[in-house]
Write an enzyme that holds these catalytic residues in place. Structure first.
Site, PDB file in Angstrom:
ATOM      1  N   GLY A   1      -4.854   1.899  -2.180  1.00 17.33           N
ATOM      2  CA  GLY A   1      -6.191   2.202  -2.666  1.00 17.33           C
ATOM      3  C   GLY A   1      -6.729   3.480  -2.067  1.00 17.33           C
ATOM      4  O   GLY A   1      -6.000   4.313  -1.534  1.00 17.33           O
ATOM      5  N   ILE A   2      -8.037   3.611  -2.155  1.00 15.44           N
ATOM      6  CA  ILE A   2      -8.711   4.777  -1.610  1.00 15.44           C
ATOM      7  C   ILE A   2      -9.131   4.478  -0.181  1.00 15.44           C
ATOM      8  O   ILE A   2      -9.355   3.327   0.191  1.00 15.44           O
ATOM      9  CB  ILE A   2      -9.934   5.134  -2.480  1.00 15.44           C
ATOM     10  CG1 ILE A   2     -10.456   6.525  -2.140  1.00 15.44           C
ATOM     11  CG2 ILE A   2     -11.012   4.089  -2.363  1.00 15.44           C
ATOM     12  CD1 ILE A   2     -11.510   7.013  -3.114  1.00 15.44           C
TER      13      ILE A   2
ATOM     14  N   GLU B   1      -3.459   0.231  -8.975  1.00 14.21           N
ATOM     15  CA  GLU B   1      -4.698   0.201  -9.751  1.00 14.21           C
ATOM     16  C   GLU B   1      -5.522   1.447  -9.530  1.00 14.21           C
ATOM     17  O   GLU B   1      -6.329   1.837 -10.352  1.00 14.21           O
ATOM     18  CB  GLU B   1      -5.515  -1.053  -9.447  1.00 14.21           C
ATOM     19  CG  GLU B   1      -6.242  -1.069  -8.122  1.00 14.21           C
ATOM     20  CD  GLU B   1      -5.459  -1.815  -7.077  1.00 14.21           C
ATOM     21  OE1 GLU B   1      -4.432  -1.275  -6.608  1.00 14.21           O
ATOM     22  OE2 GLU B   1      -5.875  -2.927  -6.712  1.00 14.21           O
TER      23      GLU B   1
END
Length: 480
Positions: A252-253, A275
Site C-alpha cells: 500500500g501507500i 489494490e
C-alpha cells in the site's frame, strides 16, 4: 434520441427488449449494462448546483473516492440538502479525500455517511454515531451493488474529459465504481482536466453520464517523505529476507512500503499486482527492476485499482498503457492473487498480540480504518500455488506518540489486544511479522513459540515485560 436522467435504466430495458426477439444472447449487438457501451444520448452540461437538484430525501448516493473525490459537487450536494431540508440521504463511499461537508454535525438527519473503509475525514462522524462503518473485505464491496444489497439512486464521480470517441476515464480510482454505476439511476460526473487518463476498467462513455459538471482542480497530493531509520530498517529486513527475484508484490501507500521499495534496487523481474501502489514503484520500473515478466496473470502489466500520491505519480500513470486499472473484485480476488509467482504481500497494522492476532481496524473502541484489502492479500499469498508466497505484516516496534504505565513509548507488540479493538487478520492467518528488530515467522508455530518469536523482534525495553506477561497468559515460558 433524447433520454431523461430518470429514464436511463429504462432505456437499457427498452433496448434489451427490442433486441431480444431479433438477436440471440451474447452477440455484438446485444445491449450490455456496462458503462463502456455507447448509447445514443449526450450528457447534460450543468453547474454543480444544478446537477444535485436530482437528489431527493431517502436517496442513496454513491461517491467515488481517493484522489478522484468530486469535492465541488459534494459541497453543492451539502448546500442542496440544507436548503431543501431533505432527510435521510445515505452517502456511500470507500475512502474520500478533502473535507466531507455532508458529515458535519449540522447535517445530521439530512445525510447519513456509510463508509466501507474509514478515511480520516470520516472518523469523527462515525465515532460520534452520525455515520456508519461497514465491516467488509475490499474484494466484496462491488458485490454490495451488483447484488442490490445497497440500491443506488445517484452516483457522483470524477472523470477525465471525453476523448474524440466520447470516452472518459475514471482515472486513479476504479475500485468498486463500475459496479455502482451499472446500478445507478442517475450519474453525475465532475469532469476534470487534471484526472489522468488510465486504461483497463477505467473507461466510461459520456453517454452514460446524465449531468456533467466542468471543474478543473489539482488532485490531492500525498508528498513523498524520506523514511526514518526505523522504517528503513524494516524495509531492509523485508527486502533482504523475504522478497525474492521474480516475486509479485502487493504493498500500500506509506513510509514502510516506500522504504521497502528503495531497498529492492538489486532485485530482478519483480511484478506488481496490488489494490494500490506508491511513488517508489516508478524508479524500479525505470531501472528495469519491475518488469512484470514472471506474472501468471496480466504479464507485462502493473495491475492496480486505485492510486494516491503526488503529481509525479499521476503523470506516470497518465495515458500509460503499462498501468491496468481493475475493480477490487479482480485485484483482491484470492484465487487470482494465489496464482501469482512468489506473491509477496506487505501490509501494516496498529498492534499485534503475542498469539499473532493483528489489529488494523480500530484503536480500542475508536474506529480508525476498516478491513480493506489486508486479509485478501494475506490469504492470497499464503495460498500461493507455487508454495512461495510471503504474507507480511510490518510495523514499528513502538508508538512514539503514546506512553505506557512505565513512561516508555508504547509497545505495538502487546500481551493482549486493547478492549474493543478490531482484529482484521486472525492469528491463524499470520505468517511473517516484521519490525526494525527482525522477522518473526509464525506459521505452524505453537502459542509458546509465537510469543518467543514476537518478543525477539519487540523493542528491547519491552522484552522482559512481555516475557512475564506471556507466562501469565500461557502458563509456560516462551521458547523456540
Amino acid at each position: 434520441m433524447s433520454v431523461s436522467a430518470v429514464n436511463r435504466i429504462g432505456l437499457r430495458a427498452k433496448i434489451w427488449n427490442s433486441l431480444a426477439g431479433r438477436v440471440g444472447p451474447k452477440t455484438y449487438f446485444t445491449y450490455t449494462p456496462q458503462v463502456s457501451q455507447v448509447l445514443d444520448r449526450e450528457p447534460k452540461w450543468v453547474s454543480a448546483d444544478e446537477a444535485v437538484q436530482c437528489i431527493k430525501s431517502d436517496n442513496t448516493v454513491f461517491v467515488s473516492g481517493a484522489a478522484t473525490t468530486p469535492i465541488e459537487i459534494l459541497r453543492s450536494m451539502t448546500d442542496h440538502g440544507k436548503q431543501k431540508q431533505l432527510k435521510n440521504i445515505r452517502v456511500c463511499s470507500i475512502h474520500t479525500e478533502f473535507e466531507s461537508p455532508y458529515s458535519s454535525p449540522e447535517c445530521e438527519g439530512i445525510f447519513r455517511p456509510m463508509a466501507f473503509f474509514i478515511s480520516s475525514n470520516m472518523r469523527k462522524c462515525i465515532n460520534e454515531g452520525r455515520g456508519d462503518a461497514v465491516p467488509i473485505f475490499l474484494h466484496d464491496i462491488p458485490y454490495v451493488f451488483e447484488r442490490n444489497v445497497i440500491p443506488v439512486d445517484v452516483s457522483i464521480i470524477s472523470v477525465s474529459p471525453p476523448d474524440h470517441h466520447g470516452f472518459c476515464s475514471l482515472g486513479t480510482s476504479v475500485d468498486c465504481i463500475r459496479s455502482a454505476l451499472g446500478k445507478s439511476k442517475i450519474i453525475i460526473a465532475q469532469v476534470n482536466n487534471c484526472i489522468p487518463r488510465t486504461f483497463g476498467e477505467a473507461i466510461i462513455h459520456q453517454s452514460h453520464i446524465d449531468y456533467a459538471v466542468r471543474c478543473d482542480r489539482e488532485l490531492p497530493a500525498h508528498e513523498h517523505k524520506d523514511p526514518n531509520p526505523t522504517e528503513t530498517a524494516i524495509g531492509k529486513h523485508i527486502a533482504d529476507n523475504l522478497v525474492e527475484d521474480g516475486a509479485t508484490l502487493q504493498m500500500g501507500i506509506g513510509a514502510i512500503p516506500d522504504a521497502t521499495l528503495t531497498c529492492l534496487k538489486d532485485h530482478k523481474d519483480l511484478g506488481i499486482h496490488s489494490e494500490m501502489f506508491s511513488l517508489g514503484v516508478i524508479d524500479l520500473v525505470n531501472s528495469g527492476v519491475i518488469t512484470n515478466h514472471k506474472k501468471t496473470f496480466d504479464k507485462g502489466l502493473i495491475v492496480t485499482s486505485f492510486l494516491m500520491g503526488n503529481k509525479k505519480l499521476y503523470d506516470f500513470v497518465d495515458n500509460n498503457p503499462l498501468i491496468c486499472m481493475r475493480q477490487v473484485s479482480y485485484t483482491n480476488n484470492v484465487h487470482i492473487i494465489s496464482q501469482q509467482p512468489k506473491m509477496t504481500a506487505i501490509n501494516s497494522c496498529i498492534e499485534v498480540d503475542l498469539t499473532g492476532q493483528i489489529v488494523s481496524g480500530s484503536i480500542g473502541y475508536r474506529l480508525y480504518s476498516g478491513y480493506g484489502g489486508q486479509v485478501d492479500f494475506i490469504r492470497g499469498a499464503a495460498e500461493g500455488f507455487d508454495g512461495k508466497g510471503k504474507p507480511i505484516i510490518a510495523l514499528g516496534s513502538v508508538n512514539p506518540k503514546t506512553k505506557d504505565a512505565r513512561g516508555l513509548p508504547s509497545s505495538k507488540i502487546v500481551p493482549k489486544i486493547q478492549e474493543g479493538a478490531t482484529v482484521v487478520t486472525t492469528s491463524a492467518h499470520a505468517h511473517y511479522i516484521v519490525t526494525e528488530f527482525g522477522v518473526a515467522s509464525l506459521f505452524g508455530k505453537s502459542l509458546r513459540q509465537r510469543a518467543h518469536a514476537l518478543i525477539n523482534i519487540a523493542h528491547p525495553d519491552h522484552r522482559e515485560w512481555l516475557e512475564k506477561e506471556a507466562f501469565n497468559r500461557l502458563k509456560v515460558m516462551p521458547s523456540a
